[in-house]
Motif scaffolding. Sequence first.
Motif, PDB file in Angstrom:
ATOM      1  N   ASP A 452       0.799  -1.116  -0.305  1.00  0.00           N
ATOM      2  CA  ASP A 452      -0.195   0.080  -0.010  1.00  0.00           C
ATOM      3  C   ASP A 452       0.883   1.308  -0.072  1.00  0.00           C
ATOM      4  O   ASP A 452       1.608   1.410   0.854  1.00  0.00           O
ATOM      5  CB  ASP A 452      -0.923   0.222   1.279  1.00  0.00           C
ATOM      6  CG  ASP A 452      -1.985   1.039   1.021  1.00  0.00           C
ATOM      7  OD1 ASP A 452      -1.646   2.036   0.266  1.00  0.00           O
ATOM      8  OD2 ASP A 452      -2.980   1.080   1.882  1.00  0.00           O
ATOM      9  N   ARG A 454       0.082   4.278   0.257  1.00  0.00           N
ATOM     10  CA  ARG A 454      -0.285   5.192   1.251  1.00  0.00           C
ATOM     11  C   ARG A 454       0.078   4.841   2.705  1.00  0.00           C
ATOM     12  O   ARG A 454       0.118   5.833   3.501  1.00  0.00           O
ATOM     13  CB  ARG A 454      -1.752   5.146   1.378  1.00  0.00           C
ATOM     14  CG  ARG A 454      -2.492   5.669   0.093  1.00  0.00           C
ATOM     15  CD  ARG A 454      -4.056   5.391  -0.082  1.00  0.00           C
ATOM     16  NE  ARG A 454      -4.224   3.877   0.189  1.00  0.00           N
ATOM     17  CZ  ARG A 454      -5.466   3.240   0.144  1.00  0.00           C
ATOM     18  NH1 ARG A 454      -6.443   3.896   0.072  1.00  0.00           N
ATOM     19  NH2 ARG A 454      -5.476   1.963   0.265  1.00  0.00           N
ATOM     20  N   GLN A 455       0.678   3.723   2.936  1.00  0.00           N
ATOM     21  CA  GLN A 455       1.131   3.463   4.242  1.00  0.00           C
ATOM     22  C   GLN A 455       2.688   3.535   4.390  1.00  0.00           C
ATOM     23  O   GLN A 455       3.326   3.132   3.306  1.00  0.00           O
ATOM     24  CB  GLN A 455       0.887   1.872   4.541  1.00  0.00           C
ATOM     25  CG  GLN A 455      -0.619   1.803   4.838  1.00  0.00           C
ATOM     26  CD  GLN A 455      -1.135   0.445   5.424  1.00  0.00           C
ATOM     27  OE1 GLN A 455      -0.300  -0.053   5.857  1.00  0.00           O
ATOM     28  NE2 GLN A 455      -2.286  -0.049   4.813  1.00  0.00           N
ATOM     29  N   ALA A 461       3.114  -1.798   4.100  1.00  0.00           N
ATOM     30  CA  ALA A 461       3.343  -0.619   3.692  1.00  0.00           C
ATOM     31  C   ALA A 461       4.304  -0.675   2.538  1.00  0.00           C
ATOM     32  O   ALA A 461       5.288  -1.561   2.365  1.00  0.00           O
ATOM     33  CB  ALA A 461       4.179   0.236   4.680  1.00  0.00           C
TER      34      ALA A 461
END
Length: 520
Positions: A452, A454-455, A461
Motif C-alpha cells: 500500500d 499510502r502506508q 506498507a
Amino acid sequence: MSARRPRAGGALRVVLGDQCTAGLSALDDLDPAADTVLMAEVQAECTYVRHHPKKIALVLSAMRHFARALEARGVRVAYVRLDDADNTHTLRGEVVRAANRLRPAAIVATEPGEWRVLEDMRGWQDAAGVPVEIRDDTRFVCRLREFRAWARGKRSLRMEFFYRDMRRRTGLLMNGDTPEGGRWNYDAENRKRLPPGIDVPAPPAFAPDAITRDVLALVAARFGDHFGDLDGFAWPVTARDAGRMLDDFITRRLPSFGDWQDAMATGEATLFHSLISTSLNCGLLDPLEACRRAEAAYRAGDAPLNAVEGFIRQIIGWREYVRGIYWLHMPDYATRNGLDATRRLPDFYWTGETRMACLRAVVDQTRAHAYAHHIQRLMVTGNFALLAGLDPDQVDEWYMIVFADAYEWVEMPNTRGMALHADHAVVGSKPYAASGAYINRMSDYCAGCAYDVRQSTGPAACPFNALYWDFIARHADRFAGNPRMAMPVRTWRRMAAAKQRALRERAADFLAAMDAGDAV
C-alpha cells in the motif's frame, strides 16, 4: 567476407562493434586499393559482462550488415566471425593476427567508447609491431578535448550549462543568441501522468533477415544462458532501418513525447519514446541529424516545443555530457562509492520475483526487450538501489548487462552518478531519492501492487516509503549542508521519535528479509 590480399604498405583500419558508421574517422582517406578494414566478433567483447542476448545479437548483426555495406562500396573487409575456427577471441589478438597476415604500414582506429578498450588499443602498437593512429570520434558534437576545455577551472560541471553551450554551438532551437520560446528548458512541462485510454502507437518492428537469423541462432547457442529473452528480436540493425525508426518517432510519437516522457504504465514498454538509443550508440544514426529532424518538425508546426526541446536535450545535452564526464574522470570514476553503499544486489533484479509491482514490471520488461526508458531506470531500479544502499559495482554491472543500448561511457555516469549519487556529486548536486509517492504519481504500478503506497510503516506498507526516510536518516549529516536536501533532512529531524523508530524498523525488517532471500 573478402579475403583478397592488399598491397603491403596499406593501412589496416579497425572498426569496432559500436562503430558501424559510414563516416567513421578511422575510414577517412581510406584507399580501397591498398587498405583493409578489420571487423572482429570476439568472445571477450560478448562476455566481459554477460550481456543480454538481444544486445549481443544487435551488435553482431549490425557489424555483419555494415561489413556487407562496405564491401558493396568496393572496400576490402577482413571479417572475423565468432565461430571462425582460428578466432583468438580478443580484439588485440585479431589485430595482431591481421597485421601479421597483411603487413600494413599502419593501423588506424577511432577512439573507443570504453576505457578498458582504449587501454587495450594503446598496446596494439607493441603487440603488432605496427604504428597505431587513434583518431577522435567525430560522431559526437563535442570532442573530448573540447569537453576538457569546457570543464577546466569550473567548480561544478552541471549539464544545464553545458547543454546551453551545445545549443549555441549547433544553433538548434535558437533565434540568434536567444533560445526558442525564451527558455532553455521545458522539463517542468514534461511530467504529466499518462491518462487512461490514451492511444499509444506501437513502434516499428524490424523482422530479422537472413543475416540476423544466422546471428540469432549463433547467440542462442552460445549465450542462451545469459539474462534476457532472445525471442522477438526486432531492433534496427542497419542505417536504413534506424532511419525508419527515427522517421516513425518524428511523425507518430514526438508530438506526444514531451508531455508523457516521464510517465510509466503497466504493459506499455515504450510509450512515446524514440527507441533510437541502440542505433545512436552503435553508430547507425547520426545524433545531430536526429536533432535537426526534430527541430524541423517543430518549425513546421508538427510537434510542440516542449517535446522537441526535451528530445534535443537528451541528445546534445545529456548524451554528450555523460560521455565527457566519463572520459574526464576515468579510471577513478569506476571505483567511486560516495555514499559507502555495500549491500548485495538482490536476486529479484534478475528474476523479477518481488511483490513490488514497479520493480517486477521493469525487470520483466527488461528481460523481454533489453529496454526500459529513462524514468524506469532512474526512478524505479535506480531509486531502489540508491535507497537500499546497493553496491555501485554490482548495480553498474547489472545496467551494463541488461540493456541493449548500454556502453560504459553512457551507462556509468547515468548509474554511478545520476542514479546512485556515488560519484561525489559530479553529475548531480543531489541524490534522486524518492518515496513511493513519486512512482504512484507517474505510473499505475501502485494500483496493482501487494503493498500500500499510502502506508509507510507496517508489513503492508510500500517499502519505498520507509526506505526513503531510512536513507535520509543514514545520510542526514552528509546532506544537511546541501541546499537541495536541507528540507527532507529538517523534516526528518523534526519528526517524532516514535515515528522515526517505526520507519527505521520497517526499513530494517524489509532489508533483512531481502538480504535473506525471503519473498519481498
